[in-house]
Design a protein around this motif. Structure first.
Motif, mmCIF file in Angstrom:
data_model
loop_
_atom_site.group_PDB
_atom_site.id
_atom_site.type_symbol
_atom_site.label_atom_id
_atom_site.label_comp_id
_atom_site.label_asym_id
_atom_site.label_seq_id
_atom_site.Cartn_x
_atom_site.Cartn_y
_atom_site.Cartn_z
ATOM 1 N N PHE A 258 26.203 74.792 41.107
ATOM 2 C CA PHE A 258 26.271 73.904 39.948
ATOM 3 C C PHE A 258 25.417 74.410 38.800
ATOM 4 C CE2 PHE A 258 27.614 70.476 42.874
ATOM 5 C CZ PHE A 258 28.801 70.230 42.235
ATOM 6 N N LYS A 259 24.694 75.463 39.070
ATOM 7 C CA LYS A 259 23.656 75.810 38.119
ATOM 8 C C LYS A 259 24.116 76.741 37.021
ATOM 9 C CE LYS A 259 19.735 74.677 40.678
ATOM 10 N NZ LYS A 259 18.351 75.013 40.786
ATOM 11 N N GLY A 260 23.585 76.503 35.878
ATOM 12 C CA GLY A 260 23.819 77.409 34.775
ATOM 13 C C GLY A 260 22.668 78.382 34.725
ATOM 14 N N GLY A 261 22.318 78.797 33.518
ATOM 15 C CA GLY A 261 21.261 79.784 33.375
ATOM 16 C C GLY A 261 19.950 79.273 33.950
ATOM 17 N N ASP A 262 19.471 78.147 33.437
ATOM 18 C CA ASP A 262 18.235 77.617 33.986
ATOM 19 C C ASP A 262 18.578 76.450 34.895
ATOM 20 O OD1 ASP A 262 17.389 75.541 31.191
ATOM 21 O OD2 ASP A 262 19.204 76.691 31.561
ATOM 22 N N SER A 263 17.590 76.015 35.651
ATOM 23 C CA SER A 263 17.896 75.020 36.660
ATOM 24 C C SER A 263 18.331 73.716 36.004
ATOM 25 C CB SER A 263 16.676 74.793 37.554
ATOM 26 O OG SER A 263 15.726 74.033 36.853
ATOM 27 N N MET A 264 19.535 73.318 36.332
ATOM 28 C CA MET A 264 20.052 72.103 35.730
ATOM 29 C C MET A 264 20.890 71.398 36.770
ATOM 30 S SD MET A 264 22.244 71.376 32.439
ATOM 31 C CE MET A 264 22.841 72.997 32.287
ATOM 32 N N ASN A 265 20.805 70.091 36.787
ATOM 33 C CA ASN A 265 21.586 69.326 37.734
ATOM 34 C C ASN A 265 22.798 68.725 37.032
ATOM 35 O OD1 ASN A 265 22.574 67.758 39.698
ATOM 36 N ND2 ASN A 265 20.724 66.534 40.001
ATOM 37 N N LEU A 266 23.890 69.509 37.034
ATOM 38 C CA LEU A 266 25.111 69.085 36.364
ATOM 39 C C LEU A 266 25.796 67.987 37.174
ATOM 40 C CD1 LEU A 266 26.660 69.894 33.855
ATOM 41 C CD2 LEU A 266 27.885 71.597 35.175
ATOM 42 N N GLU A 267 25.676 68.133 38.491
ATOM 43 C CA GLU A 267 26.368 67.241 39.416
ATOM 44 C C GLU A 267 26.083 65.768 39.168
ATOM 45 O OE1 GLU A 267 26.305 66.577 44.245
ATOM 46 O OE2 GLU A 267 24.738 67.679 43.211
ATOM 47 N N SER A 268 24.803 65.446 38.931
ATOM 48 C CA SER A 268 24.441 64.043 38.791
ATOM 49 C C SER A 268 25.027 63.428 37.520
ATOM 50 C CB SER A 268 22.924 63.906 38.771
ATOM 51 O OG SER A 268 22.433 64.514 37.600
ATOM 52 N N LEU A 269 25.534 64.280 36.609
ATOM 53 C CA LEU A 269 26.077 63.768 35.354
ATOM 54 C C LEU A 269 27.585 63.588 35.404
ATOM 55 C CD1 LEU A 269 24.099 66.167 33.005
ATOM 56 C CD2 LEU A 269 23.467 63.844 33.643
ATOM 57 N N LEU A 270 28.184 63.955 36.550
ATOM 58 C CA LEU A 270 29.645 63.939 36.638
ATOM 59 C C LEU A 270 30.157 62.868 37.590
ATOM 60 C CD1 LEU A 270 30.242 67.787 36.965
ATOM 61 C CD2 LEU A 270 30.383 66.401 34.895
ATOM 62 N N CYS A 271 31.367 62.398 37.324
ATOM 63 C CA CYS A 271 32.019 61.487 38.252
ATOM 64 C C CYS A 271 32.490 62.308 39.453
ATOM 65 C CB CYS A 271 33.197 60.782 37.587
ATOM 66 S SG CYS A 271 34.599 61.856 37.265
ATOM 67 N N TYR A 272 32.909 61.647 40.505
ATOM 68 C CA TYR A 272 33.276 62.351 41.728
ATOM 69 C C TYR A 272 34.344 63.412 41.462
ATOM 70 C CZ TYR A 272 35.095 63.316 46.342
ATOM 71 O OH TYR A 272 35.519 63.967 47.476
#
Ligand SMILES: [Zn+2]
Ligand SMILES: [Zn+2]
Lengths: 101, 517
Positions: free
Chosen positions: B449-463
Motif C-alpha cells: 500500500f505504500k508510496g514513497g514514504d510511509s503512508m497508510n492509504l488503506e485506512s482512507l479507502l472503502c473496502y
C-alpha cells in the motif's frame, strides 16, 4: 430451388469491429433448395463475413445476447426471429448494446 | 425475481410467434415496429412519444434540476449518453409549458491513451466528437484523460452545502425564474445562478497533449494487474475529472447517461466487488456524494435495447469509441462477466433488468462513522461513506478474519517471520500506537500500500477501493492529487489521535499514564 437473394447488412454499436470496422455490407446469398432464413444467415455470416472472435457475435445458433436485430427497420422479435424467411432486398441490422461493443 | 413464474408462465416454453402485421398496443392503428417488453408492441410514433415523455417525467418527478441551473452533460459518444443529449435538445425545443429550462453544457473525456491509440487516432476521434457537439449550440469541453494529472487535491473533498429542504428550494427557484422571465422565452439569466456562463461555442480540441503525461498514465495502468481493477480505477479518475470540470466551469449538476441495463449490471458487479455499502448512491437517480456538484442519471429508466432502437429509428448520431472492454471475452473482468450474465438472463426472462433495478431502488445505506466536524468519513477514491470503520461484528471484520485465517497455513513471503498474534493485528488499524510509528506487522504486510514514504492509504479507502489498490503492484504512480490528499488525511488523523489521547489523559487516571512514560 430458391433463387439467390441480395441483402443489405448493417453492423453497429461496436459490432462492426468484428467485420474489419465496415458497417455496411451488400451481400448475395447463393441459391439453395429451401428459402433462406435468419438462422442460416447467421451461419453464412460466420463463415463468410466475420473476421475475428466469432463468439462475440454468434453464440450457439443465435446472435450473442445483447446484440439487437432489426429486419427492415422492425424489431426481429416481431418477425419470428431465427425462423424469419429472408426476402430479396431485405435490410438486416445488427446493433451491439454491450458496453464497449 | 419472484414474479417471473406468474408473468411468464407458459410464455417461456413457447415463444409467441407474432405476425408481421401486429398492430401497435397504444394507438391500435399503425403496424408495430418493436417490442418494448413482453406484450407491449409499439409503432414508431408511439415509441418516440413514450421515449420523450419518459425523459421529462424523470426530471419532473425528481425536481432536482432548477430552472436556469447550469447542467453539465457527460457524453462519451456512446448510444446512451447521445440519446440523453438528444433528449435535452428535444426538451429545450419544446413549447413553453413543456420546455426544459436549465442551461446545458457538454463534456467529453478522451481515454485514447489507455487504449494504445496514436495521437492521430485520438485527434480523429476528438474531431468527430467536436462536430457532434458543435451542432447542438451548447458550450462544450473536450478533455483528454491526461488532465486528471493536473487536478488539485481539493477535488477529493466533498463540498458541504447547507441544504435544508430540496423540494422547498425547487419551488423558490421556480418562482424566482417565473418572476424574472415573465414570458419565459428570454434567455434565463436568473439570479439562481449568477456564475457567468462562459460560452465556448468553438471549444478548442486540445492540440497538444503532454506526452510525458500520457506515459505517466500508461505507467499507472500498467501497474494494475486485473481488468476489473483497471476499469474501476478508470471510472474513479474519470469521475474526478468530471466533477472538477463542473466546478471549474460553474456547473452545479452533472448528468450521466447510465441506462437501466447498465445500472443493473453495475449493481450486481458492485456486490461482487465488495461495494455493497455504495449500491444505493452508485445506482440512484441522484448522487450527492460530491456535495456541491450533484450527479443525476436521467436515463436510468431506459433499457439498452430501447435506447439503441430509438437512436437507430430516429437517427440520433453517436460515435462508437472503443473502451477497455472492447473485444474482450466474457470472463475478462467482473464487470464484463456480470454484463454477459444479465443480458443472457434477459433473453429468457425479459424482466431481469427491471427486477434487479427495482431491487436497487429499495436499498438504503445505514449511517456511517462521522469525523469530528460531523461530516461522514469518505473514501479517498470513490468518495462514498467509508464502510470499513464499522464495529467488530460487521461483515467487513469477518472477511478480514477469514482472510487472515486462510493465510495462516501458507508461508506468505511477507508474513513468514511474523508471530501469529501480530498477524492477526495486521491489516486492522494500528490503534494503540502513538501515531509516530506503525506496528511492524502492519508496515510489513501492508507494504504494497505504500508510496514513497510511509503512508497508510488503506485506512482512507472503502473496502472495494482497497481491493482495487491491492491489484496494483505499486501505488507510486497514482496521480499527485490523490497522494498529497492521502498524506494530508493521514496527518490529520494522526493529529486527531494525539489530541484524543491528550483529552483522555485529562479525565482519566493521569498518574498511571505518567508513570508509564
Ligand atoms: Zn402507435
Ligand atoms: Zn471507495
Amino acid at each position: 430451388m430458391a433463387a439467390p437473394i441480395t441483402l443489405h447488412l448493417v453492423f453497429g454499436g461496436g459490432a462492426e469491429l468484428l467485420f474489419d470496422g465496415v458497417k455496411d455490407h451488400h451481400v448475395t446469398l447463393p441459391s439453395q433448395s429451401e428459402p433462406w432464413n435468419m438462422k442460416q444467415l447467421l451461419v453464412w455470416i460466420g463463415q463468410n463475413l466475420l473476421k475475428e472472435r466469432p463468439e462475440l457475435f454468434v453464440q450457439g445458433d443465435n446472435v450473442r445476447p445483447g446484440i439487437l436485430v432489426l429486419i427492415n427497420d422492425a424489431d426481429w422479435e416481431l418477425m419470428g426471429q431465427l425462423d424469419y424467411q429472408l426476402q430479396d432486398k431485405d435490410n438486416v441490422v445488427f446493433i451491439s448494446t454491450l458496453h464497449g461493443g | 425475481m419472484c414474479q417471473v413464474d406468474e408473468d411468464y408462465n407458459g410464455l417461456l416454453e413457447s415463444p409467441v410467434v407474432v405476425s408481421e402485421t401486429q398492430k401497435c398496443n397504444k394507438c391500435k392503428e399503425t403496424t408495430a415496429a418493436l417490442i418494448l417488453k413482453p406484450g407491449e408492441a409499439l409503432c414508431r410514433g408511439c415509441f418516440k412519444e413514450h421515449f420523450v415523455h419518459k425523459f421529462r417525467a424523470m426530471l419532473g418527478k425528481n425536481r432536482i434540476i432548477f430552472p436556469g441551473e447550469k447542467v453539465l452533460l457527460a457524453v462519451s459518444g456512446g448510444s446512451s449518453s447521445c440519446a440523453m443529449l438528444s433528449q435535452v435538445q428535444e426538451g429545450l425545443g419544446q413549447n413553453a409549458h413543456k420546455k426544459l429550462r436549465f442551461k446545458p453544457g457538454i463534456v467529453y473525456i478522451d481515454e485514447g491513451c489507455l487504449l494504445g491509440q496514436s495521437m492521430e487516432e485520438r485527434q480523429k476521434t476528438m474531431a468527430q466528437i467536436h462536430s457532434l457537439f458543435k451542432v447542438t449550440g451548447f458550450p462544450y469541453h473536450i478533455i483528454p484523460l491526461e488532465m486528471v494529472l493536473n487536478l488539485p487535491s481539493s477535488v477529493l473533498e466533498s463540498v458541504h452545502l447547507a441544504t435544508d429542504d430540496p423540494a422547498g428550494n425547487y419551488k423558490v427557484a421556480v418562482d424566482h425564474f417565473m418572476q424574472s422571465n415573465p414570458g419565459h422565452s428570454v434567455d434565463p439569466n436568473t439570479q439562481v445562478h449568477q456564475a457567468e456562463l462562459r460560452v465556448l461555442t468553438d471549444a478548442t480540441v486540445p492540440q497538444l497533449i503532454d506526452e510525458s503525461q500520457t506515459q505517466t498514465l500508461q505507467e499507472l495502468f500498467s501497474r494494475v494487474k486485473t481488468l476489473t481493477a483497471k476499469e474501476d480505477l478508470l471510472h474513479t479518475l474519470r469521475r474526478h475529472l468530471l466533477v472538477s470540470t463542473a466546478r471549474a466551469e460553474g456547473y452545479s449538476k452533472l448528468m450521466l447517461g447510465e441506462n437501466c441495463t447498465r445500472l443493473a449490471v453495475k449493481l450486481l458487479a458492485n456486490i461482487a466487488m465488495g461495494r455493497g455499502a455504495q449500491l444505493g448512491v452508485d445506482t440512484a437517480f441522484c448522487d450527492p456524494r460530491y456535495g456541491d456538484i450533484v450527479a443525476v442519471k436521467p436515463m436510468r429508466d431506459y433499457t439498452a435495447k430501447e435506447i439503441s432502437l430509438y437512436n437507430y429509428m430516429w437517427n440520433v448520431p453517436s460515435v462508437f469509441i472503443p473502451s477497455l472492454e472492447t473485444k474482450t471475452a466474457d470472463k475478462s473482468s467482473i464487470q464484463r462477466l456480470t454484463e454477459s450474465f444479465v443480458v443472457k438472463l434477459q433473453v429468457d426472462f425479459p424482466s431481469t433488468v427491471s427486477t434487479i433495478y427495482r431491487t436497487g431502488e429499495k436499498l438504503q445505506t445505514a449511517n456511517f462513522t462521522e469525523d469530528i466536524e460531523g461530516a461522514p468519513l469518505k473514501c479517498l477514491l470513490c468518495m462514498c461513506a467509508l464502510d470499513t470503520t464499522l464495529g467488530e461484528t460487521s461483515a467487513f471484520q469477518a472477511t478480514l478474519i477469514s482472510e487472515q485465517l486462510s493465510n495462516v497455513g501458507t508461508t506468505h513471503p511477507m508474513q513468514g517471520h511474523l508471530r501469529p498474534d501480530t498477524q492477526t493485528k495486521c491489516c486492522s488499524p494500528c490503534d494503540q500506537q502513538d501515531g509516530e510509528e506503525q506496528c511492524e506487522a502492519h508496515a510489513v504486510c501492508c507494504s504494497h500500500f505504500k508510496g514513497g514514504d510511509s503512508m497508510n492509504l488503506e485506512s482512507l479507502l472503502c473496502y472495494s477501493c482497497q481491493q482495487t489498490v491491492k491489484d496494483m503492484t505499486s501505488v507510486e504512480f497514482l496521480p499527485q492529487y490523490i497522494m498529497s490528499e492521502a498524506k494530508r488525511r493521514n496527518r490529520r488523523s494522526q493529529i486527531r489521535r494525539e489530541i484524543s489521547e491528550f483529552l483522555l489523559n485529562e479525565d482519566q487516571d493521569c498518574t498511571s499514564i505518567k508513570a508509564e512514560s
